[in-house]
Design an enzyme around this catalytic site. Structure first.
Site, PDB file in Angstrom:
ATOM      1  N   CYS A 164      -1.542 -17.684   0.808  1.00 60.45           N
ATOM      2  CA  CYS A 164      -1.748 -17.617   2.252  1.00 60.45           C
ATOM      3  C   CYS A 164      -1.535 -18.955   2.910  1.00 60.45           C
ATOM      4  O   CYS A 164      -0.414 -19.269   3.248  1.00 60.45           O
ATOM      5  CB  CYS A 164      -3.062 -17.003   2.664  1.00 60.45           C
ATOM      6  SG  CYS A 164      -2.801 -16.339   4.309  1.00 60.45           S
ATOM      7  N   ARG A 176      -3.529 -16.074   9.693  1.00 57.27           N
ATOM      8  CA  ARG A 176      -2.710 -15.477   8.650  1.00 57.27           C
ATOM      9  C   ARG A 176      -3.489 -14.467   7.811  1.00 57.27           C
ATOM     10  O   ARG A 176      -2.898 -13.693   7.059  1.00 57.27           O
ATOM     11  CB  ARG A 176      -2.145 -16.571   7.735  1.00 57.27           C
ATOM     12  CG  ARG A 176      -1.213 -17.537   8.440  1.00 57.27           C
ATOM     13  CD  ARG A 176      -1.030 -18.816   7.651  1.00 57.27           C
ATOM     14  NE  ARG A 176      -0.320 -18.601   6.403  1.00 57.27           N
ATOM     15  CZ  ARG A 176       0.975 -18.776   6.250  1.00 57.27           C
ATOM     16  NH1 ARG A 176       1.708 -19.160   7.274  1.00 57.27           N
ATOM     17  NH2 ARG A 176       1.555 -18.591   5.085  1.00 57.27           N
ATOM     18  N   TRP A 213      -5.026 -15.277   0.083  1.00 57.65           N
ATOM     19  CA  TRP A 213      -4.869 -13.829   0.230  1.00 57.65           C
ATOM     20  C   TRP A 213      -4.551 -13.328  -1.169  1.00 57.65           C
ATOM     21  O   TRP A 213      -3.480 -13.567  -1.706  1.00 57.65           O
ATOM     22  CB  TRP A 213      -3.744 -13.519   1.213  1.00 57.65           C
ATOM     23  CG  TRP A 213      -3.433 -12.067   1.391  1.00 57.65           C
ATOM     24  CD1 TRP A 213      -2.620 -11.299   0.617  1.00 57.65           C
ATOM     25  CD2 TRP A 213      -3.901 -11.205   2.426  1.00 57.65           C
ATOM     26  NE1 TRP A 213      -2.552 -10.022   1.104  1.00 57.65           N
ATOM     27  CE2 TRP A 213      -3.324  -9.930   2.210  1.00 57.65           C
ATOM     28  CE3 TRP A 213      -4.753 -11.377   3.506  1.00 57.65           C
ATOM     29  CZ2 TRP A 213      -3.574  -8.846   3.045  1.00 57.65           C
ATOM     30  CZ3 TRP A 213      -4.994 -10.294   4.338  1.00 57.65           C
ATOM     31  CH2 TRP A 213      -4.413  -9.047   4.108  1.00 57.65           C
ATOM     32  N   ASN A 218       1.061 -20.977  -2.907  1.00 56.86           N
ATOM     33  CA  ASN A 218       1.415 -19.714  -2.261  1.00 56.86           C
ATOM     34  C   ASN A 218       2.559 -19.095  -3.037  1.00 56.86           C
ATOM     35  O   ASN A 218       3.471 -19.804  -3.474  1.00 56.86           O
ATOM     36  CB  ASN A 218       1.871 -19.926  -0.811  1.00 56.86           C
ATOM     37  CG  ASN A 218       0.707 -20.131   0.130  1.00 56.86           C
ATOM     38  OD1 ASN A 218      -0.442 -19.949  -0.240  1.00 56.86           O
ATOM     39  ND2 ASN A 218       1.007 -20.540   1.354  1.00 56.86           N
ATOM     40  N   GLY A 219       2.559 -17.769  -3.168  1.00 55.45           N
ATOM     41  CA  GLY A 219       3.652 -17.093  -3.844  1.00 55.45           C
ATOM     42  C   GLY A 219       3.202 -16.443  -5.138  1.00 55.45           C
ATOM     43  O   GLY A 219       2.013 -16.214  -5.369  1.00 55.45           O
ATOM     44  N   GLU A 276       8.582   7.926  11.641  1.00 53.40           N
ATOM     45  CA  GLU A 276       8.052   6.570  11.733  1.00 53.40           C
ATOM     46  C   GLU A 276       8.638   5.832  12.934  1.00 53.40           C
ATOM     47  O   GLU A 276       7.924   5.113  13.642  1.00 53.40           O
ATOM     48  CB  GLU A 276       8.341   5.805  10.439  1.00 53.40           C
ATOM     49  CG  GLU A 276       7.949   4.327  10.468  1.00 53.40           C
ATOM     50  CD  GLU A 276       6.477   4.082  10.732  1.00 53.40           C
ATOM     51  OE1 GLU A 276       6.129   2.926  11.038  1.00 53.40           O
ATOM     52  OE2 GLU A 276       5.658   5.036  10.659  1.00 53.40           O
ATOM     53  N   LYS A 316       6.366   4.257  15.981  1.00 57.21           N
ATOM     54  CA  LYS A 316       6.441   2.862  16.401  1.00 57.21           C
ATOM     55  C   LYS A 316       6.688   2.748  17.905  1.00 57.21           C
ATOM     56  O   LYS A 316       6.078   1.940  18.585  1.00 57.21           O
ATOM     57  CB  LYS A 316       7.577   2.144  15.651  1.00 57.21           C
ATOM     58  CG  LYS A 316       7.234   1.697  14.269  1.00 57.21           C
ATOM     59  CD  LYS A 316       6.215   0.573  14.292  1.00 57.21           C
ATOM     60  CE  LYS A 316       5.308   0.635  13.080  1.00 57.21           C
ATOM     61  NZ  LYS A 316       4.420   1.759  12.977  1.00 57.21           N
ATOM     62  N   GLU A 374       3.526   3.872  20.000  1.00 51.09           N
ATOM     63  CA  GLU A 374       2.294   3.099  19.883  1.00 51.09           C
ATOM     64  C   GLU A 374       2.371   1.744  20.570  1.00 51.09           C
ATOM     65  O   GLU A 374       1.328   1.199  20.944  1.00 51.09           O
ATOM     66  CB  GLU A 374       1.863   2.960  18.419  1.00 51.09           C
ATOM     67  CG  GLU A 374       2.713   2.100  17.539  1.00 51.09           C
ATOM     68  CD  GLU A 374       2.196   2.071  16.096  1.00 51.09           C
ATOM     69  OE1 GLU A 374       0.985   2.221  15.870  1.00 51.09           O
ATOM     70  OE2 GLU A 374       3.025   1.911  15.177  1.00 51.09           O
ATOM     71  N   HIS A 404      14.692  26.166  17.477  1.00 44.19           N
ATOM     72  CA  HIS A 404      13.524  27.044  17.409  1.00 44.19           C
ATOM     73  C   HIS A 404      12.489  26.686  18.470  1.00 44.19           C
ATOM     74  O   HIS A 404      11.295  26.932  18.286  1.00 44.19           O
ATOM     75  CB  HIS A 404      12.908  26.989  16.005  1.00 44.19           C
ATOM     76  CG  HIS A 404      13.831  27.491  14.942  1.00 44.19           C
ATOM     77  ND1 HIS A 404      14.191  28.813  14.826  1.00 44.19           N
ATOM     78  CD2 HIS A 404      14.503  26.830  13.966  1.00 44.19           C
ATOM     79  CE1 HIS A 404      15.028  28.956  13.812  1.00 44.19           C
ATOM     80  NE2 HIS A 404      15.239  27.761  13.281  1.00 44.19           N
ATOM     81  N   LYS A 424      -6.162  -2.479  14.014  1.00 39.75           N
ATOM     82  CA  LYS A 424      -5.348  -2.719  12.827  1.00 39.75           C
ATOM     83  C   LYS A 424      -5.850  -1.921  11.630  1.00 39.75           C
ATOM     84  O   LYS A 424      -5.076  -1.323  10.892  1.00 39.75           O
ATOM     85  CB  LYS A 424      -5.353  -4.209  12.495  1.00 39.75           C
ATOM     86  CG  LYS A 424      -4.440  -4.578  11.318  1.00 39.75           C
ATOM     87  CD  LYS A 424      -2.988  -4.281  11.641  1.00 39.75           C
ATOM     88  CE  LYS A 424      -2.067  -4.628  10.506  1.00 39.75           C
ATOM     89  NZ  LYS A 424      -0.695  -4.125  10.733  1.00 39.75           N
TER      90      LYS A 424
END
Length: 609
Positions: A2, A27, A74, A100-101, A482, A486, A489, A505, A604
């Protein structure tokens, strides 16, 4: 992964590190820690939870020294805990690392180091780095880091300290972002510009394969191979909010552009070196248990449910197991037929979605095995499932999910291939072909993102309407759902998605002159039928925007406007065709003056039923 911060200079490093980590809290993280050189040597403070917990500890026992590194974590490898938090050290406590990674070959390195007598205390891949550097150290920390990096596979950004050279801070970048801040008598590292913006606006942005040696008196840039680099600093003139978004106007746009990395990270370490086989070490089912699966239920909410619709087709196509998809809020109440031979797959970005958790618990109560796909290590879904596939998308800030959704698609492809390998339902050559095509997806996404301006122009026209339709067949229908979600929303445009064959129909009654219709036609075996359905809406005055595969010249003869998607195998097309629809939603919302990152009435993580 993170947030990373590092400092060397005249200030008290503890204060600089904590303030820098606060600037990176946006983040998302689950733990925090710092390492500081004091008169008593290298000292570390770290804890699970919010940064305030670490601050409280430091108030009781402050660290004083002019050089240090800090991290907000994270979790990817190992649950959130004090022990798994960064910084990590070796057994001698003389070397400290923040990272990180992902280190793809950390297990092999760990086993090698254990054979040499190294003892590990955490579940992380990061701890391996500190032990590896310690094992290679011969008096030159830069050389030891270079040797270690050459042995590590994956994507990473590193900050490294050693008590043997207490005036030096080493930084490395390979794919994971890292910047160097240049001050007067002090220098900084950070995973993002906000971490150091309070202290300096002059930065070096490290490129892949580059590293830096920092002291209070200067910065030396070099390649991992040791070749020195000369480069001008970049002067940052953004405000702090813009800097947090890495120069993007909104988190959603930033996260859309982070999808190539999310694809790579989610596939990382899950494809063997030959490129012909999927490895899912986190799935603990034995081959006998997999062969005993009679049916699969995919259960999720909202965007994750739409990922599940793609997952259904992928698994049925590859593994030849019957799959049902359910909205989690309905699952328990229809008395689903669940047996010990049922595999229930629950999908949740946060891992805390209340309806999905309730469905998971019901499935386990009925004796089913539960596999979770989630983005958050240590979440309730991850803890309670029997098996977990983590989507290494990183923190997602915008309410409208983009990179978490597409990472879920990648997870389903990996799972489908893994099941097919075990059940031997597909030829090895076809599996290898799919894996090769998957590895090309990040580059193709980057090509789509380069066409954002074209999508923006379409979106600005769409934004003038109050109603819109998406249509598609097969996998195109799943993506239409989807894309429609998007758009509504974040732009608040009333949008509906339909299986194109269902138009006649009843839905055709809603088609009127000039109404926009987004038509997806990327599946070759359904192309002609989709064109017939498109003609039904054009005959009634609709303005049709068609998405098709590069090389197709037929759709343009039927629709008003087209957008081409790079070629890939039809089964993988959803991972590409959703990208322009995400951009369409973003730019339509922007054109209407909405708050893109925080749409009205939405949250979220939905933690209530």
């Amino acid at each position: 992964m993170c947030g990373i911060v590092g400092y060397v200079g005249k200030r008290n490093s503890q204060e600089v590190l904590i303030e820098g980590l606060k600037k990176l809290e946006y983040r998302g993280y689950d733990s925090a820690g710092i390492a500081v050189f004091t008169e008593g040597g290298l000292q570390i403070r770290k804890s699970k939870g919010r940064l305030a917990i670490l601050e409280s500890q430091l108030q009781q026992a402050p660290l004083s020294g002019g050089i240090g590194i800090g991290h907000t974590r994270w979790a990817t490898h190992g649950k959130p805990s004090d022990i798994n938090s960064h910084p990590h050290t070796d057994n001698s406590q003389k070397f400290s690392v923040v990272h990180n990674g992902i280190i793809e070959n950390y297990i092999a390195l760990k086993e090698e180091l254990q054979a040499q007598g190294h003892v590990f205390v955490s579940e992380t891949d990061t701890e391996v780095i500190s032990h590896l550097i310690a094992s290679l150290y011969d008096g030159d920390i830069v050389k030891a880091v270079q040797q270690a990096v050459k042995r590590m596979k994956g994507a990473f950004a590193l900050g490294v300290l050693t008590e043997y050279e207490p005036e030096k801070l080493v930084a490395v970048r390979l794919q994971s972002p890292l910047i160097i801040g240049v001050g007067e008598g002090e220098n900084f590292i950070g995973s993002d510009i906000p971490a150091i913006l309070e202290y300096t606006r002059n930065v070096y942005i490290l490129n892949d394969g580059e590293m830096a040696l920092l002291t209070k008196d200067g910065v030396e840039l070099m390649t991992i191979e040791g070749n020195f680099i000369s480069r001008e600093t970049f002067h940052v003139d953004w405000d702090i909010t813009t800097a947090e978004k890495a120069g993007f106007d909104h988190f959603m746009l930033k996260e859309i552009h982070e999808q190539p990395k999310a694809y790579r990270d989610t596939m990382s370490s899950r494809i063997d070196e030959s490129g012909r086989k999927v490895i899912l070490n986190e799935v603990k089912m034995t081959p006998e248990q997999i062969r005993g699966i009679r049916n699969i239920h995919i259960v999720a909410c909202g965007t994750a449910y739409h990922a599940g619709l793609v997952g259904k087709t992928v698994i049925e196509h590859l593994a030849r197991i019957p799959v049902e998809t359910d909205v989690a809020s309905e699952y328990r109440y229809r008395s689903p037929i669940i047996t010990p031979e049922t595999l229930v797959i629950v999908v949740s970005q946060s891992g805390e979605t209340a309806d999905t958790l309730a469905a998971l618990r019901e499935a386990r109560r009925c004796g089913a095995r539960v596999l979770a796909i989630t983005n958050v290590v240590g979440s309730s879904v991850a803890r309670e499932a029997d098996d977990v596939i983590f989507t290494w998308a990183g923190p997602e800030i915008a309410v409208a999910s983009t990179k978490a959704y597409t990472s879920q698609l990648i997870a389903f492809y990996l799972l489908g291939l893994y099941l097919a390998q075990t059940l031997e339902t597909q030829e090895e050559a076809y599996i290898a072909e799919l894996i090769a095509a998957m590895q090309q997806l990040p580059g193709k996404v980057e090509a789509l993102l380069a066409q954002a301006e074209t999508v923006k122009q379409v979106a600005e026209q769409v934004a003038k309407h109050d109603n819109l339709f998406f249509i598609g067949r097969g996998l195109d229908y799943a993506i239409a759902l989807e894309g429609s979600l998007k758009l509504k929303e974040i732009s608040y445009i009333h949008s509906e998605a339909y299986a194109a064959g269902e138009l006649k129909h009843g839905t055709l009654a809603l088609i009127e002159e000039g109404i926009p219709v987004i038509a997806l036609a990327t599946q070759p075996d359904l192309f002609e039928k989709t064109v017939s359905n498109i003609k039904e809406v054009t005959a009634r005055g609709a303005y049709v925007i068609g998405l098709h595969t590069e090389g197709d010249n037929e759709l343009a003869k039927t629709v008003d406007q087209t957008f081409a998607i790079p070629e890939t195998l039809p089964l993988l097309m959803p991972a590409l065709s959703i990208i322009p629809l995400q951009l369409l939603s973003y730019y339509a919302s922007l054109a209407r003056g909405n708050d893109v990152d925080k749409p009205r009435n939405l949250a979220k993580s939905v933690t209530v039923e």
